[in-house]
Design an enzyme around this catalytic site. Sequence first.
Site, PDB file in Angstrom:
ATOM      1  N   ARG A  14      98.080  -9.122  17.189  1.00  0.00           N
ATOM      2  CA  ARG A  14      98.125  -8.503  15.862  1.00  0.00           C
ATOM      3  C   ARG A  14      98.196  -6.995  15.999  1.00  0.00           C
ATOM      4  O   ARG A  14      99.228  -6.396  15.733  1.00  0.00           O
ATOM      5  CB  ARG A  14      96.908  -8.946  15.026  1.00  0.00           C
ATOM      6  CG  ARG A  14      97.110  -8.722  13.509  1.00  0.00           C
ATOM      7  CD  ARG A  14      96.859  -7.302  13.058  1.00  0.00           C
ATOM      8  NE  ARG A  14      95.535  -6.806  13.390  1.00  0.00           N
ATOM      9  CZ  ARG A  14      95.200  -5.535  13.285  1.00  0.00           C
ATOM     10  NH1 ARG A  14      96.071  -4.610  12.874  1.00  0.00           N
ATOM     11  NH2 ARG A  14      93.979  -5.128  13.624  1.00  0.00           N
ATOM     12  N   ASP A  15      97.151  -6.338  16.484  1.00  0.00           N
ATOM     13  CA  ASP A  15      97.230  -4.890  16.659  1.00  0.00           C
ATOM     14  C   ASP A  15      98.270  -4.545  17.719  1.00  0.00           C
ATOM     15  O   ASP A  15      98.989  -3.537  17.622  1.00  0.00           O
ATOM     16  CB  ASP A  15      95.869  -4.298  17.036  1.00  0.00           C
ATOM     17  CG  ASP A  15      95.683  -2.886  16.494  1.00  0.00           C
ATOM     18  OD1 ASP A  15      96.601  -2.067  16.649  1.00  0.00           O
ATOM     19  OD2 ASP A  15      94.613  -2.605  15.909  1.00  0.00           O
ATOM     20  N   HIS A  18     101.942  -3.632  16.726  1.00  0.00           N
ATOM     21  CA  HIS A  18     102.372  -2.259  16.439  1.00  0.00           C
ATOM     22  C   HIS A  18     103.071  -1.642  17.652  1.00  0.00           C
ATOM     23  O   HIS A  18     104.082  -0.958  17.518  1.00  0.00           O
ATOM     24  CB  HIS A  18     101.164  -1.384  16.078  1.00  0.00           C
ATOM     25  CG  HIS A  18     100.562  -1.662  14.744  1.00  0.00           C
ATOM     26  ND1 HIS A  18     101.238  -1.491  13.559  1.00  0.00           N
ATOM     27  CD2 HIS A  18      99.309  -2.084  14.403  1.00  0.00           C
ATOM     28  CE1 HIS A  18     100.446  -1.793  12.542  1.00  0.00           C
ATOM     29  NE2 HIS A  18      99.274  -2.150  13.029  1.00  0.00           N
ATOM     30  N   SER A 168      89.768   2.968  12.829  1.00  0.00           N
ATOM     31  CA  SER A 168      91.224   2.808  12.845  1.00  0.00           C
ATOM     32  C   SER A 168      91.951   4.015  13.412  1.00  0.00           C
ATOM     33  O   SER A 168      93.095   3.906  13.850  1.00  0.00           O
ATOM     34  CB  SER A 168      91.738   2.545  11.425  1.00  0.00           C
ATOM     35  OG  SER A 168      90.980   1.562  10.778  1.00  0.00           O
ATOM     36  N   HIS A 195      85.707  -2.577  15.695  1.00  0.00           N
ATOM     37  CA  HIS A 195      87.100  -2.468  16.135  1.00  0.00           C
ATOM     38  C   HIS A 195      87.372  -1.012  16.463  1.00  0.00           C
ATOM     39  O   HIS A 195      87.128  -0.134  15.630  1.00  0.00           O
ATOM     40  CB  HIS A 195      88.014  -2.945  14.989  1.00  0.00           C
ATOM     41  CG  HIS A 195      89.473  -2.757  15.219  1.00  0.00           C
ATOM     42  ND1 HIS A 195      90.301  -3.787  15.598  1.00  0.00           N
ATOM     43  CD2 HIS A 195      90.279  -1.668  15.097  1.00  0.00           C
ATOM     44  CE1 HIS A 195      91.545  -3.348  15.702  1.00  0.00           C
ATOM     45  NE2 HIS A 195      91.558  -2.060  15.398  1.00  0.00           N
ATOM     46  N   HIS A 197      89.877   2.148  18.478  1.00  0.00           N
ATOM     47  CA  HIS A 197      91.104   2.623  19.128  1.00  0.00           C
ATOM     48  C   HIS A 197      90.732   3.694  20.151  1.00  0.00           C
ATOM     49  O   HIS A 197      89.751   4.413  19.985  1.00  0.00           O
ATOM     50  CB  HIS A 197      92.090   3.161  18.092  1.00  0.00           C
ATOM     51  CG  HIS A 197      92.794   2.081  17.338  1.00  0.00           C
ATOM     52  ND1 HIS A 197      94.028   1.595  17.702  1.00  0.00           N
ATOM     53  CD2 HIS A 197      92.406   1.352  16.272  1.00  0.00           C
ATOM     54  CE1 HIS A 197      94.381   0.622  16.878  1.00  0.00           C
ATOM     55  NE2 HIS A 197      93.413   0.449  15.994  1.00  0.00           N
ATOM     56  N   TYR A 286      95.376   7.460  10.960  1.00  0.00           N
ATOM     57  CA  TYR A 286      95.553   6.005  11.160  1.00  0.00           C
ATOM     58  C   TYR A 286      96.434   5.742  12.381  1.00  0.00           C
ATOM     59  O   TYR A 286      97.555   6.260  12.478  1.00  0.00           O
ATOM     60  CB  TYR A 286      96.193   5.435   9.901  1.00  0.00           C
ATOM     61  CG  TYR A 286      96.116   3.953   9.709  1.00  0.00           C
ATOM     62  CD1 TYR A 286      94.901   3.276   9.751  1.00  0.00           C
ATOM     63  CD2 TYR A 286      97.274   3.219   9.437  1.00  0.00           C
ATOM     64  CE1 TYR A 286      94.842   1.906   9.532  1.00  0.00           C
ATOM     65  CE2 TYR A 286      97.220   1.848   9.209  1.00  0.00           C
ATOM     66  CZ  TYR A 286      95.996   1.202   9.273  1.00  0.00           C
ATOM     67  OH  TYR A 286      95.944  -0.153   9.053  1.00  0.00           O
TER      68      TYR A 286
END
Length: 337
Positions: A14-15, A18, A168, A195, A197, A286
């Site tokens: 899913r991520d 990108h 995010s 979650h 990054h 983001y």
Amino acid sequence: MEKRKINIVDTTLRDGSHAVSHSFTVDQVTAVAEGLDKVGVSLIELSHGDGITGSSVNYGFSKTNEIELLKAAGKVVKNAKLTVLLLPGIGTIEDLQEAKENGAQAVRVATHVTEADIAIQHIKYAKSIGMMTVGFLMMSHMASPEKIVEQAKIFVDCGADYINLADSAGYMLTDDVRARVSALQNAVDIPIGFHSHNNLGLSVANSIAAVEEGATYLDATCRGLGAGAGNTQNEVLCAVLDRLGYDTEVNLNGIMDVAEEIVEPIMQRPQVINTASLMLGYAGVYSSFLLHTYKAAEKFRLNPRDILVELGKRRMVGGQEDMIIDVAFELSQKNKK
């Protein structure tokens, strides 16, 4: 002493979408999902990077229809919960029903950190059809711990099974994570997830900080495949958690093999912290804006860093991808003066 259980939520499919411009194929999804299921991850998230039915002009078109990808994954996932992401306003209740009919067992309903109320109907509906349901607060660096507690309680009241906080932008420092997770831990009686990054190189450290404050669900991706500089790298996270005495039920050698032999060959670029992804974290932008920013910078002959700084000043959030071109155009006009 019994080891504390930490549930690993793998979001490579899913991520990670990108980072490959939403180009996953049925064969790739089948191989990754089967590998992850065999090594023991708790949830396998599969969707367009911007959630079910995110395939569009605004967010980027998927190479393969995600329902076909769900069907393929559903054939090989036997133990983990096959999970989708839904952003209200992009995905609908009808889309959620279709996802469930094609193998999804869980849904994470994601909103901006101050907009939990727009997810109420989606969470209630998901619970009514027997899905594990998660309230997912994006861009959580943009709200105080107190505001996050207020928003999380909306999810609790409509039946969410756990609350997921998302950094995010990869902006938060470890103390920021601790403040938000501990506030939630003291205020709600359902589990908490996190979650992250890796835009500032802190995703593993921040995930561990979240666990130390009470989180029991952690998002990660193989090889860190994801938006921006990528997500918390699953195989590294599992190794660190094992060293610290936590039980993920993930086979460490197995997850390393999935990352190296299945995921790495799919990757279009290494997940490194280059200047642009560093600026995502520094400016609080983001993470999925990165590839959109590269395209805008090329079109208007700008430095991606300058665009990202401006996006951060304007506090732009997910769903405003179409405005990146507008910002780049404005900057290009200023440069001509």
